[in-house]
Design a protein around this motif. Structure first.
Motif, PDB file in Angstrom:
ATOM      1  N   GLU A  25     -41.316 -57.485  -0.723  1.00 52.65           N
ATOM      2  CA  GLU A  25     -41.928 -56.965   0.556  1.00 52.65           C
ATOM      3  C   GLU A  25     -43.437 -56.759   0.346  1.00 52.65           C
ATOM      4  N   LYS A  27     -47.398 -56.259   2.894  1.00 52.83           N
ATOM      5  CA  LYS A  27     -48.156 -56.138   4.096  1.00 52.83           C
ATOM      6  C   LYS A  27     -48.955 -57.032   4.170  1.00 52.83           C
ATOM      7  N   LYS A  31     -48.605 -55.444   9.264  1.00 52.72           N
ATOM      8  CA  LYS A  31     -47.162 -55.515   9.350  1.00 52.72           C
ATOM      9  C   LYS A  31     -46.516 -55.437   7.945  1.00 52.72           C
ATOM     10  N   LYS A  33     -43.690 -57.592   5.732  1.00 49.09           N
ATOM     11  CA  LYS A  33     -42.945 -58.620   5.769  1.00 49.09           C
ATOM     12  C   LYS A  33     -42.281 -58.997   4.391  1.00 49.09           C
ATOM     13  N   SER A  34     -41.611 -60.009   4.499  1.00 56.57           N
ATOM     14  CA  SER A  34     -40.797 -60.297   3.233  1.00 56.57           C
ATOM     15  C   SER A  34     -41.019 -61.840   2.954  1.00 56.57           C
ATOM     16  N   ILE A  35     -40.838 -62.141   1.852  1.00 53.18           N
ATOM     17  CA  ILE A  35     -41.092 -63.521   1.486  1.00 53.18           C
ATOM     18  C   ILE A  35     -40.163 -63.735   0.119  1.00 53.18           C
ATOM     19  N   ARG A  69     -41.167 -73.548   5.560  1.00 58.52           N
ATOM     20  CA  ARG A  69     -41.394 -72.183   5.510  1.00 58.52           C
ATOM     21  C   ARG A  69     -42.020 -72.036   4.246  1.00 58.52           C
TER      22      ARG A  69
END
Length: 235
Positions: A25, A27, A31, A33-35, A69
């Motif tokens: 997780e 920022k 915002k 976000k997750s990756i 992705r």
């Protein structure tokens, strides 16, 4: 600086040890976000990191090999607050409860309160826990406390092989034992103890150790031993 050179700061929120990926997780652009990132790839410095939930990390982003992705790479471990607390506790009372877990061919201990996973450290002369122990409660200690990236678990109740127990008796009694020379180099004499079950060596030069050859027998005394190493000297 290109997008792939930009360094992000994130928190590991999930680790799937069976499938070898972790979720981060972070920022970006105001915002959250997750990756995902692969857990068996070398990170910053070229070393593989053992991921745990709660790891604070730096990382970079790039496209996956398929190009569909983004993924995190070049991950650098910074610290883990939960791990730090366990480490501090271990310095005064190094006894924890958890569950023994198997992930493919590797064994881990899952700490009961934090759910942190620690690789199980086994001695070369320790019997590997059987399948009946998997998912069962265990007590353990943390080892390598001064090396956060290498912290592991050692079981409180360990079953050692007969040759280790024999070596321990000889060490405590200061009894000489026979060793077979397996190799002689300019720097050391390499030895096998207890039928080749315990290797050791004596650094050269050393008095009385001239003109030795592989295959000869040499009586030695164990001058130091622990669960990972046996040090000998000429008897």
């Amino acid at each position: 600086m290109t997008d792939t050179d930009k360094i992000y700061r994130g928190l590991v929120s999930f680790v799937h040890y069976d499938k070898h990926f972790a979720t981060i997780e972070y920022k970006a652009g105001g915002k959250m976000k997750s990756i995902n990132t692969k857990t068996k790839l070398p990170g910053a410095g070229g070393k593989t990191h053992h991921f745990r939930v709660g790891d604070e990390i730096n990382f970079k982003l790039r496209l996956t090999d398929r190009g569909d992705r983004q993924t995190a790479y070049d991950v650098e471990f910074l610290y883990n607050g939960g791990l730090d607390k366990l480490t501090q506790k271990a310095r005064s009372e190094n006894r924890f409860s958890g569950y023994l877990k198997q992930v493919e061919d590797d064994l881990f201990v899952k700490e009961m309160e934090t759910y942190l996973f620690f690789p199980l450290k086994l001695s070369p002369w320790e019997n590997k826990p059987g399948e009946q122990s998997f998912n069962a409660p265990v007590t353990f200690q943390l080892v390598n406390l001064d090396k956060p990236k290498q912290i592991a678990a050692a079981l409180s109740y360990r079953v050692f092989k007969p040759e280790y127990r024999e070596a321990l008796k000889a060490f405590e009694a200061k009894e000489p034992i026979p060793a077979i020379i397996t190799k002689v180099s300019p720097y050391a004499v390499y030895l096998d103890l207890y039928g080749g079950k315990i290797p050791s060596k004596i650094n050269l030069p050393a008095p009385g150790l001239e003109n030795l050859e592989a295959g000869q027998e040499l009586n030695v005394l164990i001058s130091f031993m622990n669960e990972d190493r046996v040090v000998v000297q000429p008897a």
